[in-house]
Design an enzyme around this catalytic site. Structure first.
Site, PDB file in Angstrom:
ATOM      1  N   LYS A 140       0.689  -1.429  -0.072  1.00 44.07           N
ATOM      2  CA  LYS A 140      -0.029   0.100  -0.004  1.00 44.07           C
ATOM      3  C   LYS A 140       0.872   1.295   0.082  1.00 44.07           C
ATOM      4  CE  LYS A 140      -4.435  -1.747   1.602  1.00 44.07           C
ATOM      5  NZ  LYS A 140      -5.453  -1.741   2.687  1.00 44.07           N
ATOM      6  N   LYS A 169      -4.276 -10.372 -10.833  1.00 44.86           N
ATOM      7  CA  LYS A 169      -5.654 -10.663  -9.982  1.00 44.86           C
ATOM      8  C   LYS A 169      -6.619  -9.697 -10.448  1.00 44.86           C
ATOM      9  CE  LYS A 169      -6.032 -11.024  -5.293  1.00 44.86           C
ATOM     10  NZ  LYS A 169      -5.834 -10.776  -3.844  1.00 44.86           N
ATOM     11  N   LYS A 176     -10.364  -4.107  -8.366  1.00 42.46           N
ATOM     12  CA  LYS A 176     -11.464  -3.020  -8.605  1.00 42.46           C
ATOM     13  C   LYS A 176     -10.409  -1.725  -9.057  1.00 42.46           C
ATOM     14  CE  LYS A 176     -13.131  -1.902  -5.201  1.00 42.46           C
ATOM     15  NZ  LYS A 176     -13.450  -2.425  -3.849  1.00 42.46           N
TER      16      LYS A 176
END
Ligand code: TRP
Length: 328
Positions: A115, A196, A199
């Site tokens: 992140k 993967k 979104k």
């Protein structure tokens, strides 16, 4: 304790629509678990604000996820559904856990590093202490099992370390938890099948559980399959078969698998069969979501009732902890 069911707890961040990968990885499983265990399912709202987000749409995202929980079949009569934001005991216990957790343990978390590299202008302390809040969410309710995807295993291991650090310092109180790893195949992006399904890559990469049949069809039409050899089935084709395995029949899977091997496959046909299956699978969900969306007050009332139940247990745990650590 004899007649008591074992306890299961998990959380999902409210941060936009759910795709079929999210559904297979969590909600589908939750719906089954609620029949067997004493379940707590919550919206991890505090976690979701550690990422970059738009405050103007957060309330809607919270409502949407609560609606999704209910529309896929979570039943407030069978499980406790609540919003983390209504449980002040969570950040309180997280603070106490912060005082037990070495920074080095937090800094080596894969998700933190991931992140941080994605939001370089917002490497806030919440990203770092994310796992201590998660540990608090979990340990407040003394669960036996925590169903999560593989990416969360490291956080559960840290949770168990916190259990040991706490128990060593303040006496045996918490018990270690076990992850319930959902048996799901990896669902890949429709247009970049080596990545993967996610979104953040954009809508053409995923099928949302709330996509209309028309959108599902359009997105699948554009799905990348690629050209393979007899031994080497292209990743995009594998992905479509994986999805057919989840949403279609075994007969269909066998037929298309054979055709891929024989090189007689018509991908347009596979895609249209898959689109029909996915659309039909989520038809009851879409209908229920529409109903619930008309009645947000009802959804909020369910969250409020869940919070009352959860906060009662959470507060008991927190009081016990405060007493054990010598501040109450
Ligand atoms: N970190 C989890 C995720 O991103 C969400 C979460 C927060 C959670 N608290 C939790 C999951 C407690 C399980 C248990 O998916």
């Amino acid at each position: 304790m004899k007649n008591k069911k074992q306890i299961v707890l998990s959380g999902v961040q409210p941060s936009g629509e759910l795709h079929i990968g999210n559904y297979l990885g969590s909600l589908k499983n939750f719906v089954e678990l609620q029949n067997k265990y004493d379940c707590y399912f919550f919206l991890a709202t505090y976690h979701s604000i550690s990422g970059d987000y738009d405050p103007k749409i957060k309330k809607q995202q919270i409502l949407d996820l609560a609606i999704d929980f209910l529309a896929v079949g979570l039943d407030p009569k069978k499980c406790v559904i609540f919003n983390q934001i209504d449980i002040p005991a969570s950040p309180e216990l997280a603070w106490i856990f912060n005082t037990l957790t070495p920074i080095s343990e937090l800094a080596r978390m894969t998700q933190f590093k991931d992140k941080s590299s994605h939001q370089v202008k917002n490497i806030n302390a919440g990203l770092l202490t994310y796992p201590t809040l998660q540990a608090a969410d979990i340990l407040l309710y003394h669960p036996n099992y925590v169903p999560v995807g593989i990416d969360q295993i490291q956080h559960l291991e840290l949770t168990n370390k916190i259990v040991r650090w706490f128990n060593n310092k303040y006496g045996n109180y918490f018990k270690e938890i076990k992850p319930l790893l959902t048996q799901v195949p990896k669902v890949m992006s429709l247009v970049e099948p080596d990545k993967k399904m996610s979104k953040s890559s954009g809508p053409k990469h995923y099928i949302a559980i709330n996509d209309s049949p028309k959108i599902i069809e359009e997105k699948l039409k554009k799905a990348v399959t690629g050209v393979g050899t007899e031994k080497d089935i292209p990743q995009g084709a594998i992905n479509l078969i994986t999805l057919l395995n989840e949403f279609g029949t075994q007969k269909e899977v066998k037929k298309f698998e054979a055709e891929i091997k024989n090189n007689t496959i018509k991908y347009s046909e596979l895609k249209s069969v898959l689109a029909k299956n996915i659309s039909e699978y989520f038809a009851p969900y879409r209908a229920k979501r529409k109903e619930l969306a008309k009645n947000p007050e009802k959804v909020r009332a369910i969250l409020a009732q869940g919070a009352v139940k959860a906060q009662k247990i959470a507060q008991e745990t927190l009081n016990e902890v405060k007493s054990r650590i010598g501040v109450l």
